[in-house]
Design a protein around this motif. Structure first.
Motif, short mmCIF file in Angstrom:
data_model
loop_
_atom_site.label_atom_id
_atom_site.label_comp_id
_atom_site.label_asym_id
_atom_site.label_seq_id
_atom_site.Cartn_x
_atom_site.Cartn_y
_atom_site.Cartn_z
N ARG A 1 74.18 -14.07 -2.51
CA ARG A 1 73.90 -12.79 -2.09
C ARG A 1 72.95 -12.52 -3.27
O ARG A 1 72.29 -12.06 -3.65
N LEU A 2 73.50 -12.82 -5.03
CA LEU A 2 73.13 -12.67 -6.22
C LEU A 2 72.15 -13.43 -6.54
O LEU A 2 70.90 -12.35 -6.56
N MET A 3 71.77 -14.26 -5.52
CA MET A 3 69.79 -14.59 -5.24
C MET A 3 69.66 -13.98 -4.59
O MET A 3 67.84 -13.68 -5.27
N SER A 4 70.17 -13.92 -3.70
CA SER A 4 69.25 -12.97 -2.99
C SER A 4 69.00 -11.37 -3.38
O SER A 4 67.54 -11.05 -2.73
N ALA A 5 69.79 -10.99 -3.87
CA ALA A 5 69.30 -9.85 -4.19
C ALA A 5 67.92 -10.07 -5.76
O ALA A 5 66.93 -9.00 -5.56
N TRP A 6 69.06 -10.59 -6.71
CA TRP A 6 67.57 -10.87 -7.65
C TRP A 6 66.02 -11.49 -7.20
O TRP A 6 65.10 -10.79 -7.43
N SER A 7 65.89 -12.05 -6.20
CA SER A 7 64.90 -12.53 -5.28
C SER A 7 63.75 -11.31 -4.62
O SER A 7 62.45 -11.17 -4.70
N ALA B 1 64.19 -8.11 -5.83
CA ALA B 1 64.02 -7.54 -7.05
C ALA B 1 62.55 -8.04 -7.47
O ALA B 1 61.52 -7.53 -8.00
N ALA B 2 62.50 -9.19 -7.79
CA ALA B 2 62.14 -10.14 -8.14
C ALA B 2 60.42 -10.05 -7.40
O ALA B 2 59.47 -8.99 -7.89
N LEU B 3 60.44 -10.08 -5.83
CA LEU B 3 59.26 -9.53 -5.49
C LEU B 3 58.53 -8.42 -5.37
O LEU B 3 57.43 -8.19 -5.00
N ALA B 4 60.47 -7.47 -5.43
CA ALA B 4 60.06 -6.28 -5.49
C ALA B 4 58.90 -5.39 -6.93
O ALA B 4 57.49 -4.75 -6.67
N LEU B 5 59.06 -6.80 -7.57
CA LEU B 5 58.63 -5.71 -9.50
C LEU B 5 57.22 -6.77 -8.77
O LEU B 5 56.11 -5.97 -9.25
N ILE B 6 56.95 -7.71 -8.40
CA ILE B 6 55.47 -8.45 -8.45
C ILE B 6 55.42 -7.54 -7.69
O ILE B 6 53.11 -7.51 -7.65
N ALA B 7 55.16 -6.84 -6.82
CA ALA B 7 54.33 -5.72 -5.76
C ALA B 7 54.09 -5.22 -6.19
O ALA B 7 53.19 -4.61 -5.82
N SER B 8 55.31 -4.47 -6.68
CA SER B 8 54.06 -3.05 -7.30
C SER B 8 53.32 -3.91 -8.90
O SER B 8 52.65 -2.89 -8.89
N GLY B 9 53.44 -4.40 -9.25
CA GLY B 9 52.01 -5.06 -10.27
C GLY B 9 50.88 -5.58 -9.73
O GLY B 9 49.96 -4.84 -10.46
N ALA B 10 51.36 -5.88 -8.46
CA ALA B 10 50.13 -5.85 -7.59
C ALA B 10 48.86 -4.58 -7.21
O ALA B 10 48.10 -4.04 -7.27
N VAL B 11 50.59 -3.74 -7.34
CA VAL B 11 49.33 -2.25 -6.17
C VAL B 11 49.15 -1.63 -8.07
O VAL B 11 47.65 -1.45 -8.21
N LEU B 12 49.39 -1.82 -8.83
CA LEU B 12 49.73 -1.27 -9.96
C LEU B 12 47.66 -1.73 -10.37
O LEU B 12 46.98 -0.76 -11.30
N PHE B 13 47.57 -3.16 -10.41
CA PHE B 13 46.38 -4.02 -10.59
C PHE B 13 45.54 -3.89 -10.11
O PHE B 13 44.25 -3.20 -10.53
N ILE B 14 45.64 -3.15 -8.22
CA ILE B 14 44.66 -3.54 -7.51
C ILE B 14 43.71 -2.40 -7.88
O ILE B 14 42.75 -1.50 -7.61
#
Length: 355
Positions: A25-31, A33-46
């Motif tokens: 469950r902890l690994m799932s939560a971190w995963s 969060a990481a995907l959300a961070l990557i998606a946010s960075g992609a939106v900010l870049f695009i």
């Protein structure tokens, strides 16, 4: 009667697989969060063309909000103080452009002199050709010709300048609205939380962010003014025209880490080459300013900002690299303020992690 019959005693079964499940469950939560961070960075870049003026206006607006508050306490309406701040900001940029217009015009008038001064490099090229001939390399039939000055870059330059100019106007409008709306936004943000403790925490965070960014702006502005004075003195002592213009340009460009000083070095080198008596004497202003930039960037600024705002030098460098890659020169300008905001949030939300 079944009352005397012993009832089964419910017991909590401790499964030996419970720990792996919790870890999963902890690994799932971190995963997530990481995907959300990557998606946010992609939106900010695009969508950087949209977000960059807004984010810059927000950061600069928070930096200048103490000035608007001081004017408001002296009887100036909030909208009028916001308009005055935006007007002064625009005038400072226009004044900077006006001060550097004269050196650029003088540089354009003296462009034909560059070709003659670049002939200094003919001796090293001739020496290299003699080395090639001595080791049996046949020199090319075509003689090495130095490039002639050209103005073919003007239309392309105008095409590159138009989007930043539009973004700058957008920035001014958003800055005006943000400074005018900032007190109401603070109040609404604080009142969003139900408990008194949460409201006090949010209010403390906002006050500390505002004070820290204002301190950062004042500190960096003083450092950059000193760099501008040094650039002006170098221009005056080495015989460059319009030393005030060069000092103003250096102070303004120094707000953009790395990129700004490099651009100033290039400008000093170009103007020095066309105004100096020789090529090497023309490169002297750029060399002296490079020394000033080295001392300022490696010792003065890290010591002052790091001691006064308690910012780790490695964190500053990493944020600078990331936001420069994300948003270019303006991202470099925003890197340190965004780092300050992040540190304030960390200190209040996770006080146990404070070192």
């Amino acid at each position: 009667m079944r009352e005397g019959r012993p009832r089964p005693n419910p017991t909590v079964v401790v499964d030996e697989n419970a720990e792996p499940v919790d870890r999963l469950r902890l690994m799932s939560a971190w995963s997530v969060a990481a995907l959300a961070l990557i998606a946010s960075g992609a939106v900010l870049f695009i969508m950087r063309d949209l977000f960059l003026p807004i984010m810059t206006a927000f950061v600069v607006g928070v930096m200048l909000s103490p000035v608007a508050k001081a004017l408001e306490e002296r009887g100036v309406p909030r909208v009028a103080s916001a308009a005055l701040i935006v007007l002064i900001t625009a005038l400072m940029i226009i004044l900077t452009v006006a001060l550097i217009a004269a050196p650029i015009a003088d540089l354009a008038d003296k462009l034909p002199n560059i070709g003659a001064k670049l002939q200094t490099f003919e001796a090293p090229f001739a020496f290299w050709r003699r080395i090639e001939a001595s080791i049996g390399i046949e020199p090319g039939a075509a003689h090495l010709s130095l490039p002639e000055p050209s103005i073919a870059w003007v239309p392309t330059t105008i095409g590159y300048i138009s989007p930043p100019l539009t973004g700058f106007l957008y920035f001014l409008v958003v800055l005006l609205l943000f400074i005018s709306w900032w007190p109401d936004f603070r109040r609404q943000l604080v009142m969003t939380f139900a408990s008194r403790e949460s409201r006090l925490r949010v209010l403390k965070i906002l006050n500390e962010v505002e004070a820290s960014l204002a301190t950062y702006l004042l500190t960096v502005a003083c450092i950059n003014v000193a760099v501008g004075v040094a650039a002006g003195l170098i221009a005056a002592l080495t015989g460059l025209p319009f030393p005030i213009g060069f000092g103003t340009l250096a102070a303004t460009l120094n707000f953009i880490p790395i990129v700004g000083p490099v651009a100033m070095i290039v400008v000093l080198a170009a103007v020095g080459v066309v105004t100096g008596t020789t090529l090497w004497s023309g490169m002297l202003p750029a060399a002296l300013f490079m020394l000033v930039v080295f001392l300022e960037g490696q010792f003065i600024t890290p010591a002052i900002i790091g001691r006064r705002l308690e910012i780790n030098a490695l964190a500053v460098l990493l944020m600078l690299m990331f936001w420069t890659w994300m948003w270019g020169p303006m991202g470099a300008f925003l890197s340190s303020p965004l780092l300050i905001v992040g540190l304030v949030l960390r200190d209040h939300l996770y006080p146990e992690s404070r070192s």
